[in-house]
Enzyme design. Structure first.
Site, short mmCIF file in Angstrom:
data_model
loop_
_atom_site.label_atom_id
_atom_site.label_comp_id
_atom_site.label_asym_id
_atom_site.label_seq_id
_atom_site.Cartn_x
_atom_site.Cartn_y
_atom_site.Cartn_z
N ILE A 340 0.72 -1.19 0.09
CA ILE A 340 0.11 -0.07 0.21
C ILE A 340 0.88 1.48 0.09
O ILE A 340 0.30 2.14 0.03
CB ILE A 340 -0.98 0.04 1.18
N GLY A 343 7.78 4.02 1.88
CA GLY A 343 8.54 4.74 2.72
C GLY A 343 10.15 5.07 2.45
O GLY A 343 10.55 4.36 1.39
N PHE A 345 12.54 4.20 4.05
CA PHE A 345 13.61 2.65 4.41
C PHE A 345 12.70 1.65 4.45
O PHE A 345 12.92 0.70 5.25
CB PHE A 345 14.41 3.17 5.72
N GLY A 346 11.62 1.33 3.63
CA GLY A 346 10.80 0.28 3.66
C GLY A 346 9.43 0.30 3.07
O GLY A 346 9.13 1.32 2.52
N ASP A 467 11.68 14.66 6.72
CA ASP A 467 11.05 14.20 5.31
C ASP A 467 9.45 14.37 5.34
O ASP A 467 8.87 13.51 5.16
CB ASP A 467 11.22 12.56 5.21
#
Length: 660
Positions: A340, A343, A345-346, A467
């Site tokens: 969905i 990000g 780092f993931g 961010d």
């Protein structure tokens, strides 16, 4: 040295000398704090100790948000296959309330590794709620009992749980004095032993949202009794501490004590034990020793794993530890159809837990096999676990197994703000796409300002997100904003400057000084916030291609402002359904926050005050300020105008970049 066989023989005869009712035990632990010291308690978040009283929140001269916790250091242990009772009384106050519209909450909690029970006192509206795992199971209105929580008065509350009666019952009493009322304000037939089967902590937590409330705990007493098999519990007064525990003048812990029920005929039981139960007791002794050894070994492994991953403190505080198999099953093996979002780092997956029917979002570290991925995982875990704000995505748990680093969040049904603003949405029934209304957009600007003010100025250590963008702002079922993705965030002391050695974030949202020097401060978050505000008001991306030209949103709006036509920047999809002065104020606020000169940008606290009409609107110059940086910028022109999230490539630079 004594041989093992000798030790076993001595233990064997020691067990024989005890009556067979030895396993019927009562363990009692009591502590009483008529006033507090730092002995035996831990203060977290904004909480503080002053003159023997613990403040859970900070009193502020202007409405703000604050949260803190008080934790009793020693966990309570329930005996194997046992039940328990407890009684607690405490005095508290909610004072300095300057607005009838402010919201504050204070709760007494019991937290284990799997379950949480909390008694929540809530203002605006006045409510007393008993929650299990953050879900209300019983509530009442204290005003029906002539009790108003936000008057600043000192209250005393008694919480009695009797785990020996049938049905097992939990009762809550509340009074303005330390005289316990005859009738409870809340009562519930409830069996806690099925939820708390291992160690658990007790303590208090408090939080305020948009208020100047000060939440304080002035005294606290707690008595806990755990029973195994047939307890010899005094039903006439099962909770001794409820008599008046706060009158005892000490603040240390009464050590736990074991009481053995002695048989009437010791000789008879001894003979029977030797003749019949001796071999069984010997076998039982071996099993107990084996179990204790295994438990210590497993505890050592878990403790070592906690040290390796740095998550033992987090696990004890709030979120639960999920099993890897459970998360893998809930995400269909992390199937691509469950993705969905992605990000910094993931990758984020939608997780459906069939056993409970609940939905969550699971973030899987993109670099989980490397030290960098672990560091970012631990950064996000350590930061979010200690934060409490209504506009933050709530962390529900974590997992660190099989080389995987996973975070579990509450699921946001309306996805991210950028998808709502730009991508095709589900039809609204009339054939058109869903468009965020002006009231929703204004609420998003206010909510984001509130949470950033909390992160920058109301935490014990300020948090620089680094961010802020529409992709990291999620929308709940009521389209309220929730800030997430703390993979790039940094914790900093208020008297230190956060210097980053790597410029990270998303192009289009990065402040000029951050691009040049790589130094992140709260003002870099303010710049990103200004860009987001302009996106919300204009319905345009930070950088868009128009033919062969790349158009910067900040430059475009500033150009209209210089011509006195700033209102023309409003999103055309709103079809003029907004108040012109509110739109003008929001556009000017976005420009003021995105000022190239960081010294001219407002703090997030001032931004929130402006949005709440508590401060004057920013004065924004008609001509955008010009700044010139020379050499050393590790970016190419293509990277500057892109929306990429990848790291910058070394060796590429412009001799000069001019921002005008």
């Amino acid at each position: 040295m004594t041989s093992p066989s000798t030790i076993f023989s001595l233990l064997f005869f020691f067990f024989l000398l005890l009556p067979p009712t030895t396993l019927s035990q009562t363990t009692t632990t009591t502590f009483i704090f008529p006033s507090f010291t730092l002995r035996n308690i831990t203060l977290l978040g904004d909480s503080f100790l002053r003159n023997g009283t613990v403040g859970l929140t900070r009193a502020t001269p202007v409405p703000a948000s604050s949260s803190g916790s008080l934790l009793f250091n020693t966990p309570f242990t329930t005996l194997h296959s046992s039940t328990f009772s407890f009684s607690s009384s405490f005095s508290f106050s909610i004072s300095n309330s300057t607005s009838t519209f402010s919201t504050s909450s204070l709760s007494l909690f019991l937290n284990s590794s799997h379950h949480s029970l909390s008694l929540l006192f809530l203002t605006n509206p006045n409510q007393l709620s008993l929650n299990l795992n953050n879900n209300p199971i019983q509530s009442t209105d204290p005003t029906l009992h002539a009790v108003h929580l936000n008057t600043g008065n000192l209250f005393t509350s008694w919480v009695d749980y009797n785990g020996t009666n049938n049905p097992r019952k939990l009762s809550v009493f509340l009074n303005y004095s330390n005289s316990k009322p005859q009738n409870p304000i809340l009562t519930l037939d409830f069996d806690l032993s099925q939820y708390f089967k291992d160690n658990f902590h007790v303590g208090f937590s408090g939080s305020t949202l948009g208020s100047t409330d000060l939440l304080q705990i002035s005294s606290w007493g707690f008595e806990f009794e755990s029973f195994q098999e047939e307890p010899s519990f005094n039903h006439s007064n099962p909770n001794n501490i409820s008599r008046n525990p706060l009158s005892v003048d000490f603040d240390d812990t009464v050590p736990a004590k074991d009481s053995n029920v002695v048989g009437k005929n010791r000789v008879k039981w001894f003979a029977i034990g030797v003749a019949i139960a001796g071999p069984a007791l010997f076998l039982l002794m071996l099993l107990v020793l084996g179990y204790v050894s295994f438990t210590k070994w497993r505890g050592g492994v878990r403790k070592q794993r906690g040290k390796c991953f740095g998550t033992s403190v987090v696990a004890a505080c709030c979120p639960k530890e999920f099993g890897y198999k459970e998360l893998k099953l809930a995400t269909k093996g992390f199937h691509v159809s469950r993705i969905i979002g992605k990000g910094s780092f993931g990758t984020v997956y939608k997780a459906l837990f069939e056993s409970s029917g609940t939905i969550a979002a699971v973030k899987r570290s993109r670099q989980y096999s490397h030290d960098e991925g672990k560091a970012e995982f631990l950064a996000e875990l350590s930061i979010i676990a200690g934060l409490r704000h209504k506009n933050l995505v709530q962390l529900q748990g974590w997992c660190a197994e099989k080389g995987e680093l996973l975070l579990v969040y509450e699921f946001m049904p309306n996805g991210s703000l950028d998808k709502m603003l730009y991508q095709e949405s589900e039809c609204d029934g009339s054939g058109g796409n869903v468009v965020l209304s002006w009231s929703h957009r204004l609420n998003i600007a206010v909510g984001l300002a509130s949470v950033l003010s909390y992160l920058h100025q109301e935490c014990e250590q300020r948090v620089i997100h680094r961010d802020i963008k529409t992709g990291n702002i999620l929308l709940d079922g009521n389209l309220n904003p929730r800030l997430g993705d703390f993979g790039l965030a940094k914790l900093m002391d208020h008297d230190k400057s956060p210097v980053s050695t790597l410029t990270a974030g998303t192009m289009g949202y990065l402040a000029p000084e951050y691009l040049q020097c790589g130094m992140a401060t709260e003002k870099t978050d303010v710049f990103s916030y200004g860009v987001v505000v302009l996106e919300v008001a204009c319905g345009r991306r930070p950088i868009e291609r128009e033919g062969q030209k790349m158009v910067n949103l900040v430059d475009w709006v500033w150009g209209l402002h210089s011509e006195g036509r700033i209102i023309e920047a409003a999103d055309g999809r709103l079809k003029g359904e907004f108040q012109e002065e509110e739109m003008r104020k929001l556009l000017l606020l976005g420009l003021g926050c995105a000022n190239p000169d960081s010294a001219q940008r407002p703090s997030m606290r001032r931004v929130l005050q402006i949005l709440n009409n508590e401060n004057v609107t920013l004065v924004v110059p008609r001509v955008k300020p010009t700044l010139t940086f020379s050499s050393g910028l590790p970016l190419s022109l293509d990277e500057i105008v892109s929306d990429a999230e990848d790291e910058f490539k070394p060796g590429q630079f412009m001799c000069e970049i001019k921002i005008d």
